[in-house]
Scaffold this active site. Sequence first.
Site, PDB file in Angstrom:
ATOM      1  N   TRP A 153       0.529  -1.511   0.292  1.00 13.89           N
ATOM      2  CA  TRP A 153       0.398  -0.421  -0.004  1.00 13.89           C
ATOM      3  C   TRP A 153       0.988   1.209   0.129  1.00 13.89           C
ATOM      4  CZ3 TRP A 153       1.478   2.369   3.672  1.00 13.89           C
ATOM      5  CH2 TRP A 153       2.170   1.560   5.206  1.00 13.89           C
ATOM      6  N   ASN A 154       1.998   1.104   0.483  1.00 11.20           N
ATOM      7  CA  ASN A 154       2.854   2.417   0.340  1.00 11.20           C
ATOM      8  C   ASN A 154       2.780   3.070  -1.103  1.00 11.20           C
ATOM      9  OD1 ASN A 154       4.700   0.293  -0.081  1.00 11.20           O
ATOM     10  ND2 ASN A 154       6.493   1.919   1.231  1.00 11.20           N
ATOM     11  N   LYS A 177      -2.087  -9.423  -7.744  1.00  6.23           N
ATOM     12  CA  LYS A 177      -2.371  -8.723  -6.460  1.00  6.23           C
ATOM     13  C   LYS A 177      -2.402  -7.315  -5.405  1.00  6.23           C
ATOM     14  CE  LYS A 177      -4.893  -9.248  -1.759  1.00  6.23           C
ATOM     15  NZ  LYS A 177      -4.765  -7.276  -1.786  1.00  6.23           N
ATOM     16  N   ALA A 179      -3.111  -3.984  -2.426  1.00  6.86           N
ATOM     17  CA  ALA A 179      -2.802  -4.360  -1.434  1.00  6.86           C
ATOM     18  C   ALA A 179      -4.275  -4.178  -0.852  1.00  6.86           C
ATOM     19  CB  ALA A 179      -2.675  -3.117  -0.263  1.00  6.86           C
ATOM     20  N   SER A 231       6.487  -7.167   4.161  1.00  6.78           N
ATOM     21  CA  SER A 231       7.359  -7.503   4.675  1.00  6.78           C
ATOM     22  C   SER A 231       8.194  -9.522   5.050  1.00  6.78           C
ATOM     23  CB  SER A 231       6.328  -7.420   6.465  1.00  6.78           C
ATOM     24  OG  SER A 231       5.443  -8.874   6.113  1.00  6.78           O
ATOM     25  N   LEU A 253      11.617  -6.991   0.826  1.00  9.07           N
ATOM     26  CA  LEU A 253      11.036  -7.070   1.543  1.00  9.07           C
ATOM     27  C   LEU A 253      11.621  -5.889   3.096  1.00  9.07           C
ATOM     28  CD1 LEU A 253      12.049 -11.601   2.009  1.00  9.07           C
ATOM     29  CD2 LEU A 253       9.658  -9.371   1.275  1.00  9.07           C
ATOM     30  N   CYS A 286      10.172   0.885   2.274  1.00  6.24           N
ATOM     31  CA  CYS A 286      11.517   0.619   2.776  1.00  6.24           C
ATOM     32  C   CYS A 286      12.072   1.118   2.666  1.00  6.24           C
ATOM     33  CB  CYS A 286      11.413  -0.695   2.170  1.00  6.24           C
ATOM     34  SG  CYS A 286       9.640  -1.659   1.666  1.00  6.24           S
ATOM     35  N   GLU A 382      12.678  -1.746  11.995  1.00  2.85           N
ATOM     36  CA  GLU A 382      11.688  -1.318  10.777  1.00  2.85           C
ATOM     37  C   GLU A 382      10.827  -0.376  11.223  1.00  2.85           C
ATOM     38  OE1 GLU A 382      10.021  -2.099   7.144  1.00  2.85           O
ATOM     39  OE2 GLU A 382      10.889  -1.148   6.100  1.00  2.85           O
ATOM     40  N   GLU A 459      15.011  -4.690  -8.779  1.00  5.08           N
ATOM     41  CA  GLU A 459      13.889  -4.533  -9.736  1.00  5.08           C
ATOM     42  C   GLU A 459      14.137  -3.363  -9.979  1.00  5.08           C
ATOM     43  OE1 GLU A 459      10.220  -4.629  -7.178  1.00  5.08           O
ATOM     44  OE2 GLU A 459       9.957  -5.548  -8.636  1.00  5.08           O
TER      45      GLU A 459
END
Length: 480
Positions: A153-154, A177, A179, A231, A253, A286, A382, A459
């Site tokens: 979602w961030n 899929k 969030a 996470s 992650l 992250c 975190e 990525e």
Amino acid sequence: MDITQFSVFENRCLVNGEWLSSEETLAVSNPLDQSVITTVPVLSEQIIEQAIVDADIAQKKWKNVAPNERSRLLRDWFDLLIKHQDELAAIMTVEQGKPLKEAKGEITYAASYIEWFSEEAKRGYGDIIPSAASSEILVFKEAIGVCAAITPWNFPAAMITRKVAPALAAGCSILVKPASETPLTALAIAKLAEQAGFPKGVFNVITGSSTKIGQIFTQSPLVKKLSFTGSTEIGAKLMAQSAPTVKKLSLELGGNAPVLVFNSANLEQAVQGVMDTKFRNAGQTCVCANRIYVQSEIYDVFIEKLKLEVEKMKMGNGLDADTDIGPLINRKAVQKVEEHIADALSKGALLVTGKTENTEGNWCVPTLVKDVTQQMLCAKEETFGPFAPIFKFETEEQVIEMSNDTEFGLASYLFTQDINQFIRVSRGLDYGMVGVNTGLISNAAAPFGGVKSSGIGREGSKYGMDEYLEMKYVCLGNIN
Ligand code: SIN
């Protein structure tokens, strides 16, 4: 602002070229005041399994579409994102909370991955390798097949495009899929992909129960690759679930980013860098600074300068033009930040500025605390919020050791004007990424990813395509 009236607004799922609703639904709410914006479908197991089968059929045709045609479709999709960036940004702000200026920045960032991979689509080069035997070694790069992505979602747009664009460029089909907190940006982006003209079934967006969809994706032998951002705990679970079908994985992650500010740093640059990396998206990235290590000689003056900047930040509704920091995603996120602050203060750290308790709703006041130690919770976990803990250090060796004293290894940052120090410290940090004299490292042309418990794979960049390709070795014998 009524985002449901926008031309790009969509609250149904895109599955094999059809827009699907369902009887059972999931509410999507605004983190500003928890009001319900709309609902999205909870798709049944049967529909999701059929979607995978259809994505497999679609992929078999898509991989044979000429690379320059795949590239053109991606370019058209990029143009549509740019054309609709204002609407997309407003949808994001309403469902996620980040200020509109940041949301617009994220749409541009998200689009940059599509642009980058529209160009890379034409460059799936193989190899011819010299051989000692009377044979020729050929290496073909081939699309891996059906891929699945589970996104956070961030960054409701960029974390989707940086998985979908390389997958489509490589000739894979993909099911996303998004969030549950932020499906509307994903669905709006999918609507634009449909307008760009991608064939049915190559790009699908599925909403519903995260656990159930994760299980279906990981258990399906048709899904050859899973890409996940989230996470470490969930990433490890998905990894275990993927083991029986031996899937290729990309996992981005958790992080616990250290920022090292040396005596030799340009202080203005270091303060700006810390503001950029700590408070972007209200600290919910992250790669956000989690621990700020400042060398003893400049410790007090650095904290004074940082305090002035932190106190200038305006908290409020993301839709207001002067807002610098919006609400956090939910109450649980606020509680975690408050827990970290309370833990630090109870163990001897000192409050510099901010508010430590009794916040309301999803609001979390930017807070600065000094004299933090490695024994405190915020050194280990975190925080994912606008809390900046400052640690004091004496020597380069000491701060490298403190920085690496974590299971995570995603982003790290250092500020120094000493060229030898920058090389020594960059080499010494056990992280996938190091920002030097900058707090902003994200770029479609760069390989984003971590080491240790921060994940697997990269990525973006020229390496990002390889995550969606398999190598096939062809031995051409008897060539003499
Ligand atoms: C993340 O927080 O996972 C991504 C941040 C970025 O791409 O800059």
